[in-house]
Scaffold this motif. Structure first.
Motif, PDB file in Angstrom:
ATOM      1  N   LEU A 289     -10.773   4.961  23.786  1.00  0.00           N
ATOM      2  CA  LEU A 289     -11.036   3.671  24.432  1.00  0.00           C
ATOM      3  C   LEU A 289     -12.464   3.599  24.949  1.00  0.00           C
ATOM      4  O   LEU A 289     -13.186   2.631  24.666  1.00  0.00           O
ATOM      5  CB  LEU A 289     -10.045   3.439  25.576  1.00  0.00           C
ATOM      6  CG  LEU A 289     -10.254   2.158  26.404  1.00  0.00           C
ATOM      7  CD1 LEU A 289     -10.192   0.923  25.526  1.00  0.00           C
ATOM      8  CD2 LEU A 289      -9.224   2.078  27.527  1.00  0.00           C
ATOM      9  N   ARG A 290     -12.893   4.623  25.677  1.00  0.00           N
ATOM     10  CA  ARG A 290     -14.269   4.626  26.182  1.00  0.00           C
ATOM     11  C   ARG A 290     -15.272   4.716  25.037  1.00  0.00           C
ATOM     12  O   ARG A 290     -16.336   4.096  25.079  1.00  0.00           O
ATOM     13  CB  ARG A 290     -14.456   5.768  27.175  1.00  0.00           C
ATOM     14  CG  ARG A 290     -13.620   5.601  28.441  1.00  0.00           C
ATOM     15  CD  ARG A 290     -13.994   6.589  29.518  1.00  0.00           C
ATOM     16  NE  ARG A 290     -13.101   6.479  30.669  1.00  0.00           N
ATOM     17  CZ  ARG A 290     -13.330   7.014  31.846  1.00  0.00           C
ATOM     18  NH1 ARG A 290     -14.420   7.743  32.045  1.00  0.00           N
ATOM     19  NH2 ARG A 290     -12.476   6.867  32.834  1.00  0.00           N
TER      20      ARG A 290
ATOM     21  N   GLU B 258      -3.724   4.594  22.192  1.00  0.00           N
ATOM     22  CA  GLU B 258      -3.625   4.736  23.645  1.00  0.00           C
ATOM     23  C   GLU B 258      -2.668   3.681  24.189  1.00  0.00           C
ATOM     24  O   GLU B 258      -2.802   2.489  23.870  1.00  0.00           O
ATOM     25  CB  GLU B 258      -5.008   4.599  24.289  1.00  0.00           C
ATOM     26  CG  GLU B 258      -5.018   4.916  25.773  1.00  0.00           C
ATOM     27  CD  GLU B 258      -6.407   5.253  26.315  1.00  0.00           C
ATOM     28  OE1 GLU B 258      -6.557   5.206  27.552  1.00  0.00           O
ATOM     29  OE2 GLU B 258      -7.320   5.558  25.527  1.00  0.00           O
ATOM     30  N   VAL B 259      -1.701   4.129  24.981  1.00  0.00           N
ATOM     31  CA  VAL B 259      -0.673   3.220  25.507  1.00  0.00           C
ATOM     32  C   VAL B 259      -0.545   3.392  27.019  1.00  0.00           C
ATOM     33  O   VAL B 259      -0.825   4.458  27.557  1.00  0.00           O
ATOM     34  CB  VAL B 259       0.698   3.470  24.838  1.00  0.00           C
ATOM     35  CG1 VAL B 259       0.596   3.313  23.330  1.00  0.00           C
ATOM     36  CG2 VAL B 259       1.267   4.846  25.198  1.00  0.00           C
TER      37      VAL B 259
ATOM     38  N   ASN C 187      -2.898  -3.495  17.944  1.00  0.00           N
ATOM     39  CA  ASN C 187      -3.399  -4.020  19.216  1.00  0.00           C
ATOM     40  C   ASN C 187      -2.623  -5.240  19.703  1.00  0.00           C
ATOM     41  O   ASN C 187      -2.789  -5.659  20.849  1.00  0.00           O
ATOM     42  CB  ASN C 187      -4.895  -4.332  19.112  1.00  0.00           C
ATOM     43  CG  ASN C 187      -5.746  -3.079  19.221  1.00  0.00           C
ATOM     44  OD1 ASN C 187      -5.232  -1.974  19.302  1.00  0.00           O
ATOM     45  ND2 ASN C 187      -7.058  -3.247  19.215  1.00  0.00           N
ATOM     46  N   ASN C 188      -1.774  -5.787  18.848  1.00  0.00           N
ATOM     47  CA  ASN C 188      -0.921  -6.902  19.259  1.00  0.00           C
ATOM     48  C   ASN C 188       0.420  -6.438  19.813  1.00  0.00           C
ATOM     49  O   ASN C 188       1.218  -7.265  20.266  1.00  0.00           O
ATOM     50  CB  ASN C 188      -0.681  -7.863  18.086  1.00  0.00           C
ATOM     51  CG  ASN C 188      -1.860  -8.797  17.857  1.00  0.00           C
ATOM     52  OD1 ASN C 188      -2.581  -9.126  18.795  1.00  0.00           O
ATOM     53  ND2 ASN C 188      -2.069  -9.225  16.623  1.00  0.00           N
TER      54      ASN C 188
ATOM     55  N   VAL D 114      -3.021  -0.196  24.494  1.00  0.00           N
ATOM     56  CA  VAL D 114      -4.318  -0.499  25.105  1.00  0.00           C
ATOM     57  C   VAL D 114      -5.382  -0.632  24.020  1.00  0.00           C
ATOM     58  O   VAL D 114      -6.162  -1.582  23.995  1.00  0.00           O
ATOM     59  CB  VAL D 114      -4.718   0.602  26.105  1.00  0.00           C
ATOM     60  CG1 VAL D 114      -6.073   0.301  26.732  1.00  0.00           C
ATOM     61  CG2 VAL D 114      -3.667   0.749  27.190  1.00  0.00           C
ATOM     62  N   GLU D 115      -5.417   0.349  23.121  1.00  0.00           N
ATOM     63  CA  GLU D 115      -6.402   0.361  22.032  1.00  0.00           C
ATOM     64  C   GLU D 115      -5.990   1.425  21.038  1.00  0.00           C
ATOM     65  O   GLU D 115      -5.205   2.328  21.365  1.00  0.00           O
ATOM     66  CB  GLU D 115      -7.808   0.639  22.587  1.00  0.00           C
ATOM     67  CG  GLU D 115      -8.950   0.518  21.593  1.00  0.00           C
ATOM     68  CD  GLU D 115      -8.986  -0.826  20.894  1.00  0.00           C
ATOM     69  OE1 GLU D 115      -8.426  -0.902  19.782  1.00  0.00           O
ATOM     70  OE2 GLU D 115      -9.576  -1.787  21.438  1.00  0.00           O
ATOM     71  N   ASN D 116      -6.489   1.311  19.814  1.00  0.00           N
ATOM     72  CA  ASN D 116      -6.195   2.331  18.806  1.00  0.00           C
ATOM     73  C   ASN D 116      -7.483   2.938  18.265  1.00  0.00           C
ATOM     74  O   ASN D 116      -8.568   2.423  18.498  1.00  0.00           O
ATOM     75  CB  ASN D 116      -5.337   1.748  17.674  1.00  0.00           C
ATOM     76  CG  ASN D 116      -6.119   0.807  16.774  1.00  0.00           C
ATOM     77  OD1 ASN D 116      -6.819   1.239  15.864  1.00  0.00           O
ATOM     78  ND2 ASN D 116      -6.029  -0.501  17.048  1.00  0.00           N
ATOM     79  N   GLY D 117      -7.355   4.042  17.557  1.00  0.00           N
ATOM     80  CA  GLY D 117      -8.522   4.813  17.124  1.00  0.00           C
ATOM     81  C   GLY D 117      -9.168   4.376  15.832  1.00  0.00           C
ATOM     82  O   GLY D 117     -10.018   5.104  15.297  1.00  0.00           O
TER      83      GLY D 117
END
Length: 228
Positions: A104-105, A137-138, A194-195, A200-203
Motif C-alpha cells: 500500500l505504501r 491488503e485487507v 479493489n471493488n 484496502v489495496e492489492n499488489g
C-alpha cells in the motif's frame, strides 16, 4: 553472476542514473531496494543533498543508518523519482509487489513520483504474472469474509503469518496471499479486487512502472522504458 550480485548491480545503477543532487526520492522496501539506499548513502557522503520518503518502517530505519534525511509523504506535492523492487514484472511493465508486506505504501509513493523505476534481478521477469502469489491488503474486521470473497475469483488464498501470528502491515492491516493459476487480465483483476468490500489495496501495479532496470541473459544491465 548470482542473484545477490544482480540485485547490487541493478540497485546501484538505478541510483547512479536516476538520483540527482537536490532530489526527493521514494525509497523502496526489500533486498534489491537496499542497494539503492546504500548507494544513496555513499552519494550523500560525497556531497549530494538528497531527501527520501520511505515505503516502510524497515526502510525508514535503513535510510537513517545511511544518513538519508527523511520527509513525510504529506509534506511533498510529488517525488522526483521512486525506486523499488518487484516480485514479478511482465513485458507490459505490469508488476506484482508486496512480498515484503509494504504494497500500500509502495503504491502511494509510486503514484506520487514523476518517474517510477523498478529494479529487478533477471529471475523477476516473467511472460505472464501469477507465479508469485498476489498479496492483497485487507482490513482486520471481517477479514475471513473478505478472504472468502477473494477466493470466489478462482484463486487459492492463504492468510500471511509471521512468528505464528497473523502478519500485520505498517498500516495495521492483514495480507491475503492469492495463488492464481495465471493472471490473464491484470487490469481487470486489479479493478475487481479493489471493488471487494474489506480490500484496502492489492499488489498489482498497472500502468505505473516507467523504467525497468534488470539484468539480461548475458548478465549485462538492461534499462527499458515503458511505452505508453
Amino acid at each position: 553472476m548470482d542473484r545477490l550480485d544482480e540485485k547490487a548491480l541493478v540497485g546501484e545503477t538505478a541510483a547512479i542514473q536516476y538520483v540527482k543532487d537536490g532530489m526527493t526520492v521514494g525509497l523502496g522496501t526489500g533486498s534489491t531496494a537496499y542497494y539503492v539506499i546504500k548507494k544513496m548513502g555513499e552519494m550523500i557522503k560525497e556531497g549530494m543533498e538528497l531527501k527520501g520518503v520511505a515505503t516502510s518502517k524497515a526502510t525508514e530505519k535503513l535510510a537513517r543508518e545511511y544518513g538519508i534525511q527523511l520527509v513525510d509523504i504529506n509534506e511533498v506535492e510529488e517525488l522526483d523519482v521512486a525506486i523499488d523492487g518487484a516480485d514479478e514484472i511482465d513485458a507490459n511493465f505490469f508488476a506484482i509487489k508486496g512480498g515484503g508486506g509494504a504494497l500500500l505504501r509502495e503504491k502511494i509513493i509510486a503514484s506520487a513520483a514523476k518517474t517510477f523505476v523498478v529494479v529487478a534481478d533477471g529471475s523477476k521477469k516473467v511472460q505472464s504474472l501469477g507465479q508469485f502469489p498476489l498479496p492483497v491488503e485487507v482490513v482486520p474486521f471481517g477479514y475471513k469474509q473478505t478472504e472468502r470473497a477473494i477466493r470466489k475469483l478462482g484463486c487459492k488464498t492463504e492468510m500471511r503469518f509471521k512468528d505464528d501470528k497473523l502478519y500485520v502491515t505498517d498500516n495495521g492491516n492483514y495480507i491475503v496471499d492469492c495463488s492464481f493459476p495465471s493472471i490473464q487480465n491484470p487490469s481487470q483483476l486489479h479493478e475487481t479486487l479493489n471493488n471487494i468490500v474489506g480490500v484496502v489495496e492489492n499488489g498489482l501495479f498497472i500502468h505505473m512502472v516507467d523504467v525497468l532496470i534488470s539484468v539480461d541473459k548475458q548478465h549485462e544491465i538492461s534499462v527499458d522504458i515503458a511505452k505508453r
